[in-house]
Design a protein around this motif. Structure first.
Motif, PDB file in Angstrom:
ATOM      1  N   THR A  85     -90.250 -58.279  64.854  1.00  0.00           N
ATOM      2  CA  THR A  85     -88.269 -58.054  64.565  1.00  0.00           C
ATOM      3  C   THR A  85     -87.351 -58.768  66.086  1.00  0.00           C
ATOM      4  O   THR A  85     -86.271 -58.319  65.770  1.00  0.00           O
ATOM      5  CB  THR A  85     -88.246 -56.477  65.471  1.00  0.00           C
TER       6      THR A  85
ATOM      7  N   ILE B 220     -91.744 -59.332  56.910  1.00  0.00           N
ATOM      8  CA  ILE B 220     -92.521 -57.823  58.474  1.00  0.00           C
ATOM      9  C   ILE B 220     -93.562 -57.233  57.543  1.00  0.00           C
ATOM     10  O   ILE B 220     -94.008 -57.650  58.411  1.00  0.00           O
ATOM     11  CB  ILE B 220     -91.262 -57.550  59.672  1.00  0.00           C
ATOM     12  N   ASN B 221     -93.194 -56.689  56.775  1.00  0.00           N
ATOM     13  CA  ASN B 221     -93.377 -55.945  55.847  1.00  0.00           C
ATOM     14  C   ASN B 221     -94.880 -56.297  55.409  1.00  0.00           C
ATOM     15  O   ASN B 221     -96.481 -55.663  55.257  1.00  0.00           O
ATOM     16  CB  ASN B 221     -93.119 -55.022  54.540  1.00  0.00           C
TER      17      ASN B 221
ATOM     18  N   ARG C  26     -85.871 -60.598  61.339  1.00  0.00           N
ATOM     19  CA  ARG C  26     -84.639 -60.162  60.916  1.00  0.00           C
ATOM     20  C   ARG C  26     -85.262 -59.893  59.454  1.00  0.00           C
ATOM     21  O   ARG C  26     -85.030 -59.072  58.684  1.00  0.00           O
ATOM     22  CB  ARG C  26     -82.908 -59.976  60.640  1.00  0.00           C
ATOM     23  N   ASP C  27     -86.407 -60.852  58.778  1.00  0.00           N
ATOM     24  CA  ASP C  27     -86.348 -60.972  57.772  1.00  0.00           C
ATOM     25  C   ASP C  27     -87.230 -59.352  57.450  1.00  0.00           C
ATOM     26  O   ASP C  27     -89.269 -59.694  57.268  1.00  0.00           O
ATOM     27  CB  ASP C  27     -87.222 -61.937  57.310  1.00  0.00           C
ATOM     28  N   TYR C  28     -86.933 -58.287  56.718  1.00  0.00           N
ATOM     29  CA  TYR C  28     -87.841 -57.270  57.136  1.00  0.00           C
ATOM     30  C   TYR C  28     -89.004 -57.136  55.801  1.00  0.00           C
ATOM     31  O   TYR C  28     -90.350 -56.331  55.979  1.00  0.00           O
ATOM     32  CB  TYR C  28     -87.170 -55.778  56.473  1.00  0.00           C
ATOM     33  N   ASN C  29     -88.791 -58.607  54.488  1.00  0.00           N
ATOM     34  CA  ASN C  29     -89.795 -58.215  53.768  1.00  0.00           C
ATOM     35  C   ASN C  29     -91.246 -59.184  54.214  1.00  0.00           C
ATOM     36  O   ASN C  29     -91.714 -58.681  54.330  1.00  0.00           O
ATOM     37  CB  ASN C  29     -89.408 -59.445  53.100  1.00  0.00           C
TER      38      ASN C  29
ATOM     39  N   MET D 227     -94.909 -54.577  64.717  1.00  0.00           N
ATOM     40  CA  MET D 227     -92.920 -54.651  64.869  1.00  0.00           C
ATOM     41  C   MET D 227     -91.738 -54.934  66.299  1.00  0.00           C
ATOM     42  O   MET D 227     -91.047 -55.704  66.443  1.00  0.00           O
ATOM     43  CB  MET D 227     -93.238 -53.518  64.822  1.00  0.00           C
TER      44      MET D 227
END
Length: 241
Positions: A136, A145-146, A140-143, A132
Motif C-alpha cells: 500500500t 494487492i488482493n 494503489r492498485d487494490y486488485n 498490506m
C-alpha cells in the motif's frame, strides 16, 4: 544431542500431519528441554530412551545418562517420536521395543491439530499484514494487492482447511476428547501459550525463532491462554463439505 521426542507438527505434501524436528536446536546436559507444548506433556521428570541409551530429565532439565540397572521405578519413559509409557518394573522395559501403543495418542493428535490451527491462522494474518504494509506504500492498485495476498496465502489456507477438517472429524468421532486432552495437558488457567511454543527451541536465525522473538514482545503484555483459545476454536467451527 538431538532427540526425536522433541518435535513439532507440520503438514506434508500428501496432506498428512507428521512429526518433525528439523531446525530444532540440539541439547546438552544442564539444558532446559521442551517438556510441555500444546500437543504433548511429558511432565518435568522422565527418561528418554534413544539409541539404546537412557537420558534422564529432572525438573525439566537434561541431567545425565544411566544404564537400565540404574533406573528408578515407577518411571515415565518417552521414546521415538513422542511415544509415552509409564512402567512399573524392569520387566516392563520390553514395552519400549515399540510393540505397544503409547499413552495419550488421541490427546496428542488433538493437540497437534490445535497447534497447527493456531499457527496457520497467525501465519495467514501476519502475511496479510506484511503485504498490506509493503504494497500500500507503493501501489494503489487494490486488485493487484488482493491478488498478491491470495497468491502468498493460498498454500497456508489450503493447509488450514486440511487441519480444520481433521480437527472436526476427530472431535466428532471422540466427543469426550477435549476433556481428556485438557486433563492430559493439565493447563493452569493462565498458562501462557508463548511459553508452550516449541519455537523458542529452534536454532537462532530460523524463521520460527525470529517469529518467537517477534511475538514475545507482543504477547508479554497480552498473553493468550490455551483453555480459552481451545474453547474459542471448537465453538467457532462450522464445518461444511
Amino acid at each position: 544431542m538431538k532427540f526425536e521426542c522433541f518435535y513439532y507438527p507440520t503438514i506434508n505434501e500428501q496432506g498428512e500431519v507428521v512429526k518433525c524436528n528439523k531446525n530444532l536446536k540440539e541439547f546438552d546436559f544442564r539444558n532446559e528441554v521442551p517438556t510441555k507444548t500444546l500437543y504433548y506433556n511429558y511432565g518435568k521428570n522422565f527418561a528418554i530412551y534413544q539409541n539404546s541409551e537412557f537420558f534422564i530429565v529432572e525438573d525439566g532439565v537434561l541431567t545425565k545418562t544411566v544404564t537400565s540397572n540404574e533406573l528408578k521405578f515407577p518411571l515415565h519413559i518417552v521414546f521415538g517420536k513422542g511415544t509415552q509409557l509409564k512402567i512399573f518394573s524392569p520387566k516392563d522395559l520390553s514395552s519400549i521395543r515399540l510393540l505397544l501403543n503409547g499413552e495419550f495418542e488421541k490427546e496428542k493428535e488433538l493437540g497437534e491439530l490445535f497447534c497447527l490451527s493456531f499457527m496457520l491462522n497467525r501465519l495467514i494474518k501476519n502475511t496479510q499484514y506484511e503485504i498490506m504494509s509493503d504494497l500500500t506504500n507503493s501501489s494503489r492498485d487494490y486488485n493487484y494487492i488482493n491478488e498478491e495476498i491470495d497468491l502468498r496465502t493460498q498454500k497456508l489456507i489450503d493447509e488450514l482447511k486440511i487441519v480444520e477438517r481433521k480437527f472436526y472429524n476427530l472431535t466428532i468421532e471422540h466427543p469426550n476428547l477435549k476433556d481428556s486432552y485438557l486433563n492430559y495437558m493439565n493447563f493452569s488457567n493462565k498458562e501462557d501459550m508463548l511459553e508452550l511454543s516449541i519455537n523458542k527451541y529452534f536454532k537462532e536465525g530460523t524463521d520460527e525463532y525470529k517469529y518467537y522473538i517477534l511475538t514475545k514482545s507482543v504477547w508479554k503484555s497480552k498473553p493468550i491462554y490455551p483453555k480459552f483459545k481451545l474453547d474459542n476454536l471448537i465453538n467457532s467451527y462450522n464445518y461444511r463439505d
